[in-house]
Design a protein around this motif. Structure first.
Motif, PDB file in Angstrom:
ATOM      1  N   GLU A 362       0.836  -1.208   0.000  1.00 45.74           N
ATOM      2  CA  GLU A 362       0.000   0.000   0.000  1.00 45.74           C
ATOM      3  C   GLU A 362       0.870   1.257   0.000  1.00 45.74           C
ATOM      4  O   GLU A 362       0.549   2.247  -0.673  1.00 45.74           O
ATOM      5  CB  GLU A 362      -0.924  -0.001   1.219  1.00 45.74           C
ATOM      6  N   GLY A 366       0.867   4.167  -2.806  1.00 46.92           N
ATOM      7  CA  GLY A 366       0.641   5.554  -2.409  1.00 46.92           C
ATOM      8  C   GLY A 366       1.754   6.479  -2.874  1.00 46.92           C
ATOM      9  O   GLY A 366       1.504   7.595  -3.359  1.00 46.92           O
ATOM     10  N   LEU A 369       1.356   7.042  -6.619  1.00 45.48           N
ATOM     11  CA  LEU A 369       0.274   7.988  -6.888  1.00 45.48           C
ATOM     12  C   LEU A 369       0.690   9.418  -6.563  1.00 45.48           C
ATOM     13  O   LEU A 369       0.329  10.365  -7.289  1.00 45.48           O
ATOM     14  CB  LEU A 369      -0.962   7.613  -6.072  1.00 45.48           C
ATOM     15  N   ALA A 370       1.457   9.579  -5.500  1.00 42.07           N
ATOM     16  CA  ALA A 370       1.909  10.923  -5.126  1.00 42.07           C
ATOM     17  C   ALA A 370       2.795  11.521  -6.211  1.00 42.07           C
ATOM     18  O   ALA A 370       2.697  12.719  -6.526  1.00 42.07           O
ATOM     19  CB  ALA A 370       2.658  10.865  -3.794  1.00 42.07           C
ATOM     20  N   LEU A 382      -4.470  14.974  -3.455  1.00 50.27           N
ATOM     21  CA  LEU A 382      -4.414  13.528  -3.241  1.00 50.27           C
ATOM     22  C   LEU A 382      -4.842  13.296  -1.802  1.00 50.27           C
ATOM     23  O   LEU A 382      -4.117  13.630  -0.857  1.00 50.27           O
ATOM     24  CB  LEU A 382      -2.999  12.991  -3.486  1.00 50.27           C
ATOM     25  N   THR A 384      -5.938  10.882   1.296  1.00 47.65           N
ATOM     26  CA  THR A 384      -5.705   9.520   1.772  1.00 47.65           C
ATOM     27  C   THR A 384      -6.919   8.986   2.528  1.00 47.65           C
ATOM     28  O   THR A 384      -7.838   9.734   2.903  1.00 47.65           O
ATOM     29  CB  THR A 384      -4.492   9.476   2.702  1.00 47.65           C
ATOM     30  N   GLU A 385      -6.899   7.692   2.787  1.00 46.76           N
ATOM     31  CA  GLU A 385      -8.003   7.043   3.495  1.00 46.76           C
ATOM     32  C   GLU A 385      -8.283   7.683   4.855  1.00 46.76           C
ATOM     33  O   GLU A 385      -9.447   7.995   5.169  1.00 46.76           O
ATOM     34  CB  GLU A 385      -7.710   5.549   3.646  1.00 46.76           C
ATOM     35  N   GLU A 387      -7.722  10.692   5.846  1.00 45.20           N
ATOM     36  CA  GLU A 387      -8.272  12.030   5.628  1.00 45.20           C
ATOM     37  C   GLU A 387      -9.724  11.945   5.151  1.00 45.20           C
ATOM     38  O   GLU A 387     -10.573  12.755   5.557  1.00 45.20           O
ATOM     39  CB  GLU A 387      -7.418  12.771   4.592  1.00 45.20           C
ATOM     40  N   ASP A 404      -8.710   3.762  -0.579  1.00 47.71           N
ATOM     41  CA  ASP A 404      -7.419   4.181  -0.015  1.00 47.71           C
ATOM     42  C   ASP A 404      -7.038   5.604  -0.401  1.00 47.71           C
ATOM     43  O   ASP A 404      -6.411   6.316   0.375  1.00 47.71           O
ATOM     44  CB  ASP A 404      -6.319   3.212  -0.469  1.00 47.71           C
ATOM     45  N   TRP A 405      -7.401   6.024  -1.625  1.00 41.61           N
ATOM     46  CA  TRP A 405      -7.043   7.369  -2.095  1.00 41.61           C
ATOM     47  C   TRP A 405      -8.108   7.905  -3.045  1.00 41.61           C
ATOM     48  O   TRP A 405      -8.748   7.144  -3.787  1.00 41.61           O
ATOM     49  CB  TRP A 405      -5.720   7.372  -2.875  1.00 41.61           C
ATOM     50  N   LEU A 407      -7.922  11.002  -5.942  1.00 41.85           N
ATOM     51  CA  LEU A 407      -7.164  12.060  -6.615  1.00 41.85           C
ATOM     52  C   LEU A 407      -8.188  13.003  -7.236  1.00 41.85           C
ATOM     53  O   LEU A 407      -8.954  12.600  -8.121  1.00 41.85           O
ATOM     54  CB  LEU A 407      -6.248  11.496  -7.698  1.00 41.85           C
ATOM     55  N   ASP A 417      -7.924   1.987  -4.941  1.00 43.62           N
ATOM     56  CA  ASP A 417      -7.768   1.126  -3.775  1.00 43.62           C
ATOM     57  C   ASP A 417      -6.696   0.095  -4.063  1.00 43.62           C
ATOM     58  O   ASP A 417      -6.666  -0.493  -5.155  1.00 43.62           O
ATOM     59  CB  ASP A 417      -9.072   0.424  -3.413  1.00 43.62           C
TER      60      ASP A 417
END
Length: 584
Positions: A362, A366, A369-370, A382, A384-385, A387, A404-405, A407, A417
């Motif tokens: 994970e 992440g 993706l960042a 972006l 996160t879960e 947040e 999980d995220w 965007l 996810d």
């Protein structure tokens, strides 16, 4: 496979384009020869120099992997194989090869290796080029055999009859048939997925040399590399150095290596010999166990765990180049850690390590993706879960179901996810069934991730992000799995669309087809964002809303687009080379 949903008119040219980029397997009947049966093949192999034949097959497989990883033509290796062949059927094979047909596919070469390893032979005869080609064509033909066809290749009449049968099927029967096909296709695709060394090295850096994810128990050490050393007593850098040495040997065309050339430390050499190779008697025991398990056509785990044959003179034969390199830089190293803890009787740490792999995966997703978000002008956040949960928790103690995220890119919300869901050994090796495939997809996707995405879409519409409801938001959902997870194709895309129909019903017109990406495909998206003109969000939207349901690889093929490696991967691979003393 037949049409499951009524593909649009645009499908015709797209399918033709994809077909041109995907060579098809040549059957024996197409060149007017009979496929040798398994008994006939064994009789032929019993008279030849098996050791020499194994080396030649290993060399052939290495050339296939090199060409495939670089997306190069497979014609040259087939042409070279046929150079010294002189049978009266050979011109017909050459003609088919010139049209892009193939027969030295990894599944066939691995099966030939298996049969060579199983053969007791004291013969000194060299396997002739004609015999090598016919063996491979025979095995490929046998592996492609279809119960609907009388011969080993389909006639127009047989194809028409099969299509008519599909047209007459009830929808539920057709879907069940597609699951059987997907089960076979998935194992076939996993069997032949060579990757470039830079990508493997970058994966090694991301998993092993980066700090453990925050959720990991600190008893495992600061990094997974520390955990490896604790479990095995060996510095992981020495394993990587040996892997780099293997890569250099393969690049020069070597198939036989000396353990002394891989490591100076006797302990490291012993680890490689004991954990990555088998001598002939023990290899035969493993292959016998494979046959007891079921059809060996797509079984590869014995080869991926032990990609080296320990020869009588102490040297090692590289059975398949890509599996040998992955044994040092890829996922198989993770199993060494769990096995070492188990051998010590420390089941607790073995379990903690296996759980930690999920969190580390994970973290890698992440981080990727960042980097994608940072290079995109369209993505402004972006989230996160944790947040998302904090924003959308309406009653204390009752967390909402979120991915999980997210965007955020204006009116577009990309929902992601990550699940470290490796296919189990049966499904990954073609030993399961369509029912088992469907049950796995139902559990992970239909009743799992897709419902999670639906919950997020409802929350974005109703509550929005940062307190701004977005009733007109458009959604692009996808799940990321490890490279040992389900690979994507047009048929999986159709299957995912069917699975999501009811779950996403209220969002139709506002949600793209969901898909599943292997980690390497997410990394490819990063490369596209780095090197292809335009924004990655525009690319994603165009791909996911394309009228023909295509996997990422198929979409790139259909549009004549490259498969760029990201800047990060090159940088991470170079960092590892420097760490190893510029020996990579």
């Amino acid at each position: 496979m037949p049409d499951l949903t009524g593909l649009p008119l645009e499908a015709g040219p797209v399918l033709r384009s994809i077909q041109q980029n995907q060579p098809t397997i040549l059957g024996a009947g197409e060149v007017a020869i009979s496929a040798l049966s398994e008994d006939e093949r064994r009789a032929l192999l019993a008279e030849i120099d098996v050791a020499d034949a194994l080396r030649r097959v290993a060399d052939l497989q290495a050339k296939w992997d090199t060409a495939s990883a670089a997306n190069l033509s497979l014609k040259p290796l087939h042409t070279e194989l046929l150079l010294r062949a002189a049978g009266d059927w050979v011109p017909a094979v050459r003609a088919q090869v010139s049209k892009g047909r193939v027969f030295a596919v990894p599944q066939a070469t691995a099966q030939l290796m298996r049969e060579l390893l199983e053969t007791d032979s004291s013969g000194a005869k060299t396997l002739a080029a004609d015999e090598m080609a016919r063996l491979l064509i025979s095995i490929a033909t046998q592996q492609q055999a279809h119960t609907e066809f009388e011969s080993n290749f389909s006639t127009s009449a047989e194809m028409a009859a099969l299509d008519a049968k599909f047209q007459a099927m009830a929808t539920e029967d057709l879907v069940a048939f597609s699951h059987e096909f997907l089960h076979d296709q998935t194992a076939n695709m996993l069997f032949s997925m060579p990757r470039k060394i830079e990508c493997l090295k970058a994966d090694a850096v991301d998993f092993w040399l980066s700090p453990w994810a925050d959720r990991v128990d600190n008893s495992l050490g600061a990094t997974p590399a520390v955990t490896f050393a604790d479990a095995t007593g060996i510095d992981l850098d020495e394993i990587f150095r040996a892997g780099a040495a293997i890569d250099r040997e393969i690049a020069t065309g070597q198939t036989v290596i000396r353990p002394d050339d891989l490591a100076d430390d006797e302990k490291v050499r012993t680890f490689i010999i004991e954990n990555m190779s088998l001598d002939l008697p023990r290899y035969r025991e493993q292959l016998e166990a494979d046959r007891a398990t079921g059809d060996v056509k797509l079984q590869r785990y014995t080869f991926t765990r032990y990609p080296f044959l320990h020869l009588g003179d102490g040297n090692l034969l590289i059975l398949r180049a890509v599996w040998a390199i992955e044994r040092f830089f890829g996922d198989p190293v993770q199993f060494d850690v769990a096995a070492a803890f188990t051998d010590k009787g420390d089941e607790a740490r073995a379990k903690r390590f296996n759980e930690a792999i999920n969190y580390q995966f994970e973290k890698i997703v992440g981080d990727t993706l960042a980097r994608i978000a940072a290079r995109s002008a369209s993505i402004d956040a972006l989230i996160t879960e944790p947040e998302l949960e904090a924003q959308w928790t309406e009653k204390k103690g009752r967390k909402p179901s979120v991915c999980d995220w997210v965007l955020r890119a204006g009116s577009v919300a990309i929902l992601v996810d990550a699940t470290h869901h490796r296919l189990n050994a049966k499904l990954a090796q073609g030993l399961g069934s369509g029912k088992a495939y469907n049950a796995d997809a139902n559990r992970v996707l239909t009743a799992g991730k897709f419902k999670q995405f639906a919950s997020v879409m409802q929350l974005v519409r109703r509550l929005g992000i940062s307190g701004q409801p977005q009733p007109e938001a458009n959604f692009i959902p996808f799940v990321v799995v490890p490279n040992s997870g389900t690979p994507s194709s047009m048929l999986t895309e159709l299957d995912y669309g069917l699975r999501a129909q009811q779950v996403f019903a209220e969002f139709q017109g506002r949600v793209a087809r969901p898909t599943v990406l292997q980690l390497q495909e997410l990394q490819l998206l990063e490369g596209i964002g780095d090197r292809v003109p335009g924004d990655v969000v525009s690319f994603l939207y165009t791909w996911r809303k394309f009228p023909v349901p295509l996997s990422l690889q198929e979409f790139l093929d259909a549009n004549g687009m490259p498969r760029p490696i990201s800047r990060y991967i090159f940088r991470a691979a170079a960092n590892l080379d420097r760490r190893l003393g510029n020996n990579g």
